[in-house]
Scaffold this active site. Structure first.
Site, PDB file in Angstrom:
ATOM      1  N   ASP A 101     -84.053 -32.045  25.909  1.00  0.00           N
ATOM      2  CA  ASP A 101     -83.452 -31.388  26.975  1.00  0.00           C
ATOM      3  C   ASP A 101     -84.878 -31.592  28.210  1.00  0.00           C
ATOM      4  O   ASP A 101     -85.885 -31.954  27.895  1.00  0.00           O
ATOM      5  CB  ASP A 101     -83.497 -29.864  26.681  1.00  0.00           C
ATOM      6  CG  ASP A 101     -83.178 -29.114  28.017  1.00  0.00           C
ATOM      7  OD1 ASP A 101     -82.381 -29.510  28.807  1.00  0.00           O
ATOM      8  OD2 ASP A 101     -84.172 -28.309  28.467  1.00  0.00           O
ATOM      9  N   ASP A 145     -84.871 -25.767  24.550  1.00  0.00           N
ATOM     10  CA  ASP A 145     -85.541 -24.436  24.789  1.00  0.00           C
ATOM     11  C   ASP A 145     -84.726 -23.457  25.198  1.00  0.00           C
ATOM     12  O   ASP A 145     -85.272 -22.182  25.236  1.00  0.00           O
ATOM     13  CB  ASP A 145     -86.952 -24.469  25.675  1.00  0.00           C
ATOM     14  CG  ASP A 145     -86.382 -24.611  27.187  1.00  0.00           C
ATOM     15  OD1 ASP A 145     -85.375 -25.499  27.555  1.00  0.00           O
ATOM     16  OD2 ASP A 145     -87.205 -24.368  28.256  1.00  0.00           O
ATOM     17  N   ASP A 159     -79.109 -25.059  24.824  1.00  0.00           N
ATOM     18  CA  ASP A 159     -79.544 -26.205  23.927  1.00  0.00           C
ATOM     19  C   ASP A 159     -79.124 -25.702  22.756  1.00  0.00           C
ATOM     20  O   ASP A 159     -79.226 -26.556  21.633  1.00  0.00           O
ATOM     21  CB  ASP A 159     -81.073 -26.326  23.854  1.00  0.00           C
ATOM     22  CG  ASP A 159     -81.731 -26.755  25.544  1.00  0.00           C
ATOM     23  OD1 ASP A 159     -80.769 -27.637  25.710  1.00  0.00           O
ATOM     24  OD2 ASP A 159     -82.537 -26.350  25.922  1.00  0.00           O
TER      25      ASP A 159
END
Length: 619
Positions: free
Chosen positions: A319, A512, A516
């Site tokens: 990410d 995080d 996600d």
């Protein structure tokens, strides 16, 4: 080594055996037999008890290595070789104690962590007094006093004051961090020389420190795939050895012309040589050592198999925001035209931005901490930016769309900065653009090094972001990431992972946020940033406590070394078995030397695994 009943008996047995070596032959056999019983009674108990329990659970005969050792010792006694029997039991039991020591050495990380957990806190009462209370009695919102040199009792946020916080307990980083109002602090860390007040943000059971203890405990109870395979293989191998014993006994007189006494002796030698002690110790001590080393360095694994899998990864998907980047914008470029004096313009800009609550405004203010204040009245229009009148001049701060079309003198600069993925803010005075400020959610300092490491070791980095393609491509290019998925909605991340798995398997995902979590769960290895959401941490298999991607590279190094050590151990253990079986068949060794070589190989395998305890992270 703790002097419990087993270790006391073992030491007595060892002492008795040493005495047996110097007494007259008449007493030697009796003392060696006594030494065998003293040193080996717990081996016999474990072998018989565990075999019965495991047989009942599996509904089939499930013997273990201890049973082979018992039979070998009894056989040596039966053929009149009590010294060999005592030597066998002493070395086998010693190796067993060493393996327990190796496991306890790793598991002591839990004990050490729990010992570091704070018990009391200084809480302000409604009347402003300070009272000492148990940490378990604290509630979210309580205000605490943290004294000089005190341990922070619970997770929270600094209210007033500053502190130099040593966070080695949770991140492995020994250098203290300067923190002030608004900054997070964590249970188990140590305050420096300045007292401060904080407010509690989490219950004691939900702190980062508590999560670390739970995660390390869970990881040490979850074996790797190799360790599980060895555990499943052990009873089958023991059954095979037991089934081969009568064949080996009969092969001596019938195939090699040995006497029955020689055949019995060589059968016992075969039993010693074929026991897979070193094989059984090949993976578990090494895995526990690796998990412990990583926990001390701020990388938490929820299972040994995830550490083993890390070395196998073909790709890692990251990410962007908060993982590869800082998660907040920062100023990268400031440019003014020659028609203005920067020192006169900056106080107006900073004063206007101070009155905005936009994240870009906060970044601009933070970039100019020494600019003197200026009194202005600011008007803010959603989507239009800020405007103010100062000393008879009209100032406007806004995105390029506010000034469309962008003046020709600035078009090239705005286009170039936008192409780099930066957000551009223009400043106009009396309707004329006189400057710009560019901002970017910049990559973390550790990200580039981690990406370079992964690429050098054959792991393909992939970036997944909801940002527009230009921004995603620019950040990817700065980090050396060639594959970038941009404009990805939160609900689409898991499907991107599925598509990647068709080409790169096994695959890891690093993230995080709540968005996600599905992708973390879908990947073969989910890796969460420690400052991320609880949901992401809960579904992940690995947690980087300090949000430092350099620690991911270190974990990959440990995984590679673990794989290499386990392979070395397996090859070495089986080579020793084959060698000793061959030497025994050729009558080139006796039981005593077979015991020394076989159990010595077990000691070496355990010590080889413990090398992982001494791995150090590169600074």
């Amino acid at each position: 080594m703790k002097l419990n009943r087993e270790t006391t008996a073992y030491l007595l047995g060892a002492g008795t055996f040493l005495v047996s070596l110097v007494v007259p032959p008449a007493a030697q056999a009796a003392l060696a037999t006594l030494a065998t019983g003293l040193a080996g009674y717990h081996v016999a108990w474990e072998g018989l008890h565990d075999t019965v329990v495991q047989t009942q659970a599996a509904h089939r005969f499930t013997p273990n290595i201890h049973l082979l050792m018992i039979l070998a010792a009894l056989g040596a006694l039966a053929i009149g070789s009590p010294t060999e029997a005592a030597l066998l039991i002493l070395i086998f039991a010693g190796a067993h104690f060493l393996e327990e020591y190796a496991e306890n050495k790793s598991r002591s990380a839990i004990t050490a962590l729990m010992a570091m957990a704070p018990n009391n806190a200084r809480r302000y009462t409604a009347g402003g007094r300070v009272e000492v209370v148990a940490v378990d009695d604290l509630a979210v919102g309580d205000r605490l006093l943290i004294q000089n040199g005190a341990q922070i009792p619970i997770d929270g946020t600094i209210l007033t004051g500053t502190g130099a916080i040593n966070e080695a307990a949770i991140s492995g980083e020994a250098i203290p961090r300067e923190k002030g109002p608004g900054d997070p602090v964590f249970a188990g860390t140590l305050n420096g020389n300045h007292p401060f007040d904080m407010t509690v943000t989490k219950a004691a059971s939900d702190t980062v420190f508590a999560q670390i203890i739970r995660l390390v405990a869970a990881a040490q109870n979850t074996p790797t795939q190799t360790a599980s395979m060895i555990q499943r293989f052990e009873p089958r191998y023991v059954r095979l050895v037991l089934a081969a014993l009568p064949l080996v006994l009969l092969a001596g007189p019938l195939g090699f012309g040995w006497s029955w006494a020689t055949s019995w002796y060589r059968t016992i030698g075969f039993l010693v040589a074929a026991s897979p002690c070193a094989l059984a110790a090949s993976a578990v001590p090494a895995t526990l050592a690796g998990i412990t080393t990583l926990a001390k360095n701020g990388v938490l694994f929820k299972g040994g198999r995830y550490l083993a899998n890390l070395k196998q990864l073909k790709a890692i998907a990251f990410d962007k925001t908060g993982t590869l980047t800082a998660g907040h914008p920062s100023v990268t470029d400031v440019r003014f035209s020659a028609a203005v004096v920067e020192a006169e313009l900056l106080p107006v800009i900073v004063a206007m931005e101070r009155q905005s609550n936009h994240p870009l405004a906060a970044a601009i203010v933070a970039h100019f901490p020494t600019v003197p204040p200026c009194d202005v009245t600011v008007h803010s229009q959603l989507g239009q930016g800020l405007s103010a009148t100062v000393a008879g001049h009209q100032f406007i701060i806004g995105k390029p769309a506010r000034f469309a079309p962008v003046p020709a003198a600035w078009q090239a600069q705005v286009a170039a900065l936008t192409h780099q993925g930066k957000t551009v803010i223009l400043i106009a005075r009396d309707g004329v653009v006189v400057g710009l400020i560019a901002l970017l959610d910049a990559p973390k300092p550790s990200a580039k090094g981690a990406i370079d490491y992964l690429k050098a070791h054959g792991v393909t980095p992939v970036m997944i972001t909801g940002d527009a393609q230009p921004t995603g491509a620019a950040v990817g290019a700065s980090l050396g990431i060639d594959t970038v998925y941009a404009n990805v909605m939160p609900t689409q991340k898991a499907s991107v992972i599925s598509r990647l798995q068709a080409h790169f398997a096994p695959l890891a995902m690093v993230g995080d946020g709540v968005n996600d979590a599905p992708a973390l769960a879908s990947a073969e290895v989910g890796i969460a940033m420690g400052a991320g959401t609880d949901v992401a941490i809960d579904v992940a298999d690995v947690v980087l406590v300090d949000n430092d991607l350099a620690r991911l590279a270190f974990a990959h190094r440990v995984s590679r070394k673990l794989d290499r050590i386990v392979r070395e151990n397996l090859v070495f253990a089986m080579s020793v078995v084959v060698l000793l079986v061959g030497l025994n068949a050729l009558q080139l060794t006796n039981i005593a030397w077979g015991v020394v070589l076989h159990e010595g190989s077990t000691l070496l395998v355990i010590l080889n695994g413990l090398r992982l305890l001494h791995m150090r992270r590169e600074s």
